[in-house]
Design an enzyme around this catalytic site. Structure first.
Site, PDB file in Angstrom:
ATOM      1  N   GLU A  63      48.780  45.732  32.881  1.00 37.24           N
ATOM      2  CA  GLU A  63      48.296  44.324  33.455  1.00 37.24           C
ATOM      3  C   GLU A  63      47.987  43.646  32.108  1.00 37.24           C
ATOM      4  OE1 GLU A  63      45.200  45.023  36.383  1.00 37.24           O
ATOM      5  OE2 GLU A  63      46.029  47.104  36.150  1.00 37.24           O
ATOM      6  N   HIS A  65      50.083  43.253  39.064  1.00 38.62           N
ATOM      7  CA  HIS A  65      49.380  44.443  39.132  1.00 38.62           C
ATOM      8  C   HIS A  65      50.461  45.460  39.588  1.00 38.62           C
ATOM      9  CE1 HIS A  65      46.332  47.568  39.990  1.00 38.62           C
ATOM     10  NE2 HIS A  65      45.363  46.451  39.558  1.00 38.62           N
ATOM     11  N   HIS A  70      39.263  41.039  40.597  1.00 34.06           N
ATOM     12  CA  HIS A  70      40.596  40.425  40.898  1.00 34.06           C
ATOM     13  C   HIS A  70      40.727  39.181  41.758  1.00 34.06           C
ATOM     14  CE1 HIS A  70      42.229  43.700  38.752  1.00 34.06           C
ATOM     15  NE2 HIS A  70      42.437  44.577  39.838  1.00 34.06           N
TER      16      HIS A  70
HETATM   17  C1  G6D Z   1      40.533  50.338  40.909  1.00 32.88           C
HETATM   18  O1  G6D Z   1      39.234  50.433  38.672  1.00 32.88           O
HETATM   19  C2  G6D Z   1      40.639  50.089  39.313  1.00 32.88           C
HETATM   20  C3  G6D Z   1      41.106  48.940  38.849  1.00 32.88           C
HETATM   21  O2  G6D Z   1      41.092  48.678  37.722  1.00 32.88           O
HETATM   22  C4  G6D Z   1      42.454  48.576  39.571  1.00 32.88           C
HETATM   23  O3  G6D Z   1      42.901  47.365  39.385  1.00 32.88           O
HETATM   24  C5  G6D Z   1      42.229  48.743  41.251  1.00 32.88           C
HETATM   25  O4  G6D Z   1      41.785  49.839  41.447  1.00 32.88           O
HETATM   26  C6  G6D Z   1      43.513  48.368  42.035  1.00 32.88           C
HETATM   27  O5  G6D Z   1      39.450  49.617  41.310  1.00 32.88           O
END
Ligand code: G6D
Length: 342
Positions: A308, A174, A100
């Site tokens: 997302e 998100h 991210h």
């Molecule tokens: C965890 O694996 C998930 C991700 O896909 C998500 O975006 C994140 O939590 C907030 O890491």
């Protein structure tokens, strides 16, 4: 429909604002902390997960509630990628991978903003200059996230960006939905419909296995609309591995105008999503660690579900996943609309 600007609070020495839009019995708020959506309410019913001050939002950093995500949503395997033979190494902020946008991604940055109001919509243009080398990415990136809300209860996000050097760019939002109106009721009763005949299996660490797999005969076949809780009861190794959905769905090329619909029919509430993106990552908040309190109530597993929209994660390392390279001097533009129907 009208808006007010309120003080959200301070974080890391900066003052943040909350822009509250009121459209009859609907309230939606955004903040320049991470160009986030922070609240979306019908009357007193909260439909998304957010926070009443920036410190709580920062405590929830690991879950990116409502945040703009960038430069690159999802995981980049080993934080490594190559553009035209030049290798890059990004910071690894989740195990052996880059997640991210890295440790100083878009989600907690201070965004400048301007507001434009017409009779039918209110648009907030959030802007950020992400310097060359920030989070390891090449090129200075000028990014805009434009949150627009209409009298028809459509929340439209438009992403725009340019860079002075070849780089990567794959933004998303998100937001976690819970159409029950309270996150104390898990989203297992939500119906999810996605016009996707393929999805992306993942490894335990969340990175793609590497193929696009058919949804046929799997818990990921939600082409006709299925209750999320029912899908989790199916015997499916990928559901077991991630304790739910934490996967990209590949939107069909021949999909309708609203290829994604999340609903709670008994409450007559739905979110209809249209997008120019090739995929949507669905995450069902399958883990809650550390403990979290949202809107004054303790958060539990399956308290929300994300939609997302984005290029398939880790595309730069998988030829079949599309393109997330932003070439020097070219204009990136992408749009997704979430329409509330109630
Ligand atoms: C965890 O694996 C998930 C991700 O896909 C998500 O975006 C994140 O939590 C907030 O890491």
């Amino acid at each position: 429909m009208d808006y007010t600007i309120k003080k959200y609070g301070t974080y890391n020495g900066k003052e943040y604002d909350l822009i509250q839009i009121t459209n009859n019995d609907v309230i939606i708020t955004f903040t320049n902390l991470g160009a986030r959506i922070n609240q979306w309410k019908i009357g007193s019913d909260n439909l998304i997960l957010g926070f009443d001050n920036p410190q709580k939002a920062a405590k929830g950093k690991g879950y990116y509630y409502g945040a703009s995500i960038g430069r690159v949503a999802g995981r980049i395997s080993n934080g490594q990628f190559t553009i035209d033979g030049k290798d890059y190494q990004l910071p690894l902020n989740e195990g052996d991978n880059h997640l991210h946008g890295g440790p100083n991604g878009f989600d907690l940055r201070y965004w400048e903003y301007d507001i434009i109001q017409t009779d039918s919509e209110i648009s907030i243009t959030f802007s950020l200059t992400d310097q060359d080398g920030e989070n390891g990415f090449p090129g200075t990136l000028e990014a805009q996230v434009i949150h627009t809300y209409t009298v028809d209860n459509e929340w439209k996000i438009t992403y725009k960006a340019t860079s002075d050097a070849d780089t990567l760019f794959n933004p998303t939002n998100h937001v976690y939905f819970n159409l029950n109106g309270t996150h104390t009721v898990p989203i297992l009763n939500h119906q999810l419909k996605i016009e996707a005949d393929k999805y992306v299996p993942v490894k335990a660490e969340g990175t793609p296995v590497g193929e696009l797999s058919s949804v046929e005969g799997t818990a990921f076949d939600v082409r006709e609309g299925k209750q999320i809780g029912d899908q989790f009861k199916l015997n499916d190794a990928q559901i077991e591995l991630k304790n739910g959905f934490d996967h990209p769905f590949v939107i069909q090329a021949d999909a309708s105008d609203t290829p994604i619909v999340l609903s709670v029919p008994v409450l007559n509430r739905s979110i209809e999503v249209s997008t120019d993106c090739e995929s949507v990552v669905v995450y069902t908040h399958s883990v809650v660690d550390p403990p979290m309190e949202i809107w004054g109530e303790e958060l539990h597993q399956y308290a929300g579900v994300t939609l997302e929209t984005q290029t398939i994660p880790d595309a730069v390392n998988h030829d079949a996943f599309g393109n997330d390279i932003l070439r020097k001097g070219t204009q990136f533009e992408s749009a997704t609309t979430y329409k509330l129907v109630y």
